[in-house]
Design an enzyme around this catalytic site. Structure first.
Site, PDB file in Angstrom:
ATOM      1  N   HIS A   1       0.920  -1.225   0.112  1.00 36.78           N
ATOM      2  CA  HIS A   1       0.004  -0.019   0.070  1.00 36.78           C
ATOM      3  C   HIS A   1       0.893   1.130   0.026  1.00 36.78           C
ATOM      4  CE1 HIS A   1      -4.198  -1.723   1.481  1.00 36.78           C
ATOM      5  NE2 HIS A   1      -3.304  -2.623   0.722  1.00 36.78           N
TER       6      HIS A   1
ATOM      7  N   GLU B   1       1.063   3.882   1.839  1.00 38.58           N
ATOM      8  CA  GLU B   1       1.229   4.434   3.217  1.00 38.58           C
ATOM      9  C   GLU B   1       2.566   3.398   3.699  1.00 38.58           C
ATOM     10  OE1 GLU B   1      -3.162   4.855   3.450  1.00 38.58           O
ATOM     11  OE2 GLU B   1      -1.699   3.697   2.254  1.00 38.58           O
TER      12      GLU B   1
ATOM     13  N   CYS C   1      -6.385   2.244   5.561  1.00 36.33           N
ATOM     14  CA  CYS C   1      -7.151   1.101   5.800  1.00 36.33           C
ATOM     15  C   CYS C   1      -6.521   0.558   7.531  1.00 36.33           C
ATOM     16  CB  CYS C   1      -6.666  -0.296   4.843  1.00 36.33           C
ATOM     17  SG  CYS C   1      -5.036  -0.842   4.853  1.00 36.33           S
TER      18      CYS C   1
ATOM     19  N   CYS D   1      -2.871   0.025   7.340  1.00 38.19           N
ATOM     20  CA  CYS D   1      -1.676   1.187   7.252  1.00 38.19           C
ATOM     21  C   CYS D   1      -2.086   1.973   8.415  1.00 38.19           C
ATOM     22  CB  CYS D   1      -2.266   1.979   5.886  1.00 38.19           C
ATOM     23  SG  CYS D   1      -1.640   1.201   4.381  1.00 38.19           S
TER      24      CYS D   1
END
Length: 304
Positions: free
Chosen positions: A203, A205, A233, A236
């Protein structure tokens, strides 16, 4: 996927590039081909061509670019002077400043283009003057060199540039971006690469946190601020807390999986040893528009 080819051409150079683009893209998907016009904005992907005027895009193309929001944009253009990648990249960097941040530049291309004969005649007349520019001979040489452009090699390079841009788009990565800032300087960037890397952890992040930790030589990012286009999410959000990031600035909220207040608020969870300051809704419309455009195209691809 619908696309539009929009261009402005003073001497026919950029129009030749536009014709080449049109020939190598799916004809049935083209919803507009021609000069800058609001009708082209119906497309989600726009190939926008310009001729160079004093180091930037011509006025009509510049005005058109400033109106775009949430689009995939491929920039192409021609310039009479210069022929180096450094020179072209400098022009493209200036042209990109006309684009709103909600747009995504998926590729770019530039080459030299022939100039009107009146330009050479002006140089020749200037040489006759007792006091004239010392580099006139070089300018005339550049003019003569440009006469053969765009040539076959230029057009082939354009086709390859478009091919690479289409590959990037076809990776179907959800358009989430993240930057981490320390002392008013960006120290790390990340964008979603889950499909590309075939890795759940890839992801935006997480990738940005990894990069920032390497830059600082520490897992603690205690004096940093994270900016992210979509609410983090659970994974993260947990990483943000673990990295001790004190502040997160969020563009668009994520009602289905967001953990900064939408579904849960892990960033400010009682009992955890770190609390994160949250700023929401920064450029929310632009961030949300980018996500909407992406998933609309994704649905079209699945139906095709």
């Amino acid at each position: 996927m619908s696309y539009a080819i929009v261009f402005s051409s003073k001497t026919g150079n950029t129009e030749l590039l536009a014709d080449t683009l049109h020939s190598c893209l799916p004809q049935a998907d083209c919803c507009y081909f021609g000069n800058p016009n609001s009708a082209a904005m119906e497309a989600d992907t726009l190939y926008v061509g310009f001729w160079t005027d004093k180091g930037k895009a011509d006025e009509s193309t510049s005005d058109f670019l400033k109106q775009l929001r949430g689009k995939q944009v491929f920039l192409f253009g021609t310039a009479g002077f210069g022929g180096s990648e450094e020179y072209f990249n400098k022009i493209l960097k200036t042209v990109q400043k006309d684009l709103h941040s909600s747009n995504t530049v998926i590729g770019s291309f530039m080459c030299q283009g022939k100039m009107p004969m009146s330009v050479r005649q002006r140089y020749e007349n200037m040489k006759k003057q007792p006091l004239h520019l010392p580099n006139l001979d070089a300018m005339i040489e550049n003019f003569d060199k440009a006469l053969s452009h765009p040539d076959a090699d230029d057009l082939e390079r354009l086709k390859q540039a478009v091919k690479q841009a289409k590959k990037a788009y076809d990776k179907l990565e959800t358009p989430i971006g993240c930057v981490i800032v320390r002392e008013d300087k960006i120290i790390a960037r990340g964008y979603n690469k889950r499909n590309m890397k075939k890795n759940t952890l890839a992801h935006a992040e997480i990738l940005a946190i990894n990069k920032a930790s390497k830059v600082l030589g520490d897992w603690r990012l205690e004096d940093c601020t994270m900016y992210v286009t979509l609410e983090p999410c659970p994974m993260c959000a947990g990483a943000i807390v673990q990295a001790r990031i004190p502040r997160v600035v969020i563009g668009s909220m994520n009602p289905k999986a967001g953990c900064a207040g939408s579904v849960l608020n892990l960033l400010q969870q009682d009992g955890l040893n770190h609390q994160v300051e949250i700023t929401k809704g920064v450029l929310a419309e632009e961030c949300s528009g980018l996500m909407t455009s992406f998933f609309r195209e994704l649905r079209k691809k699945k139906k095709a």
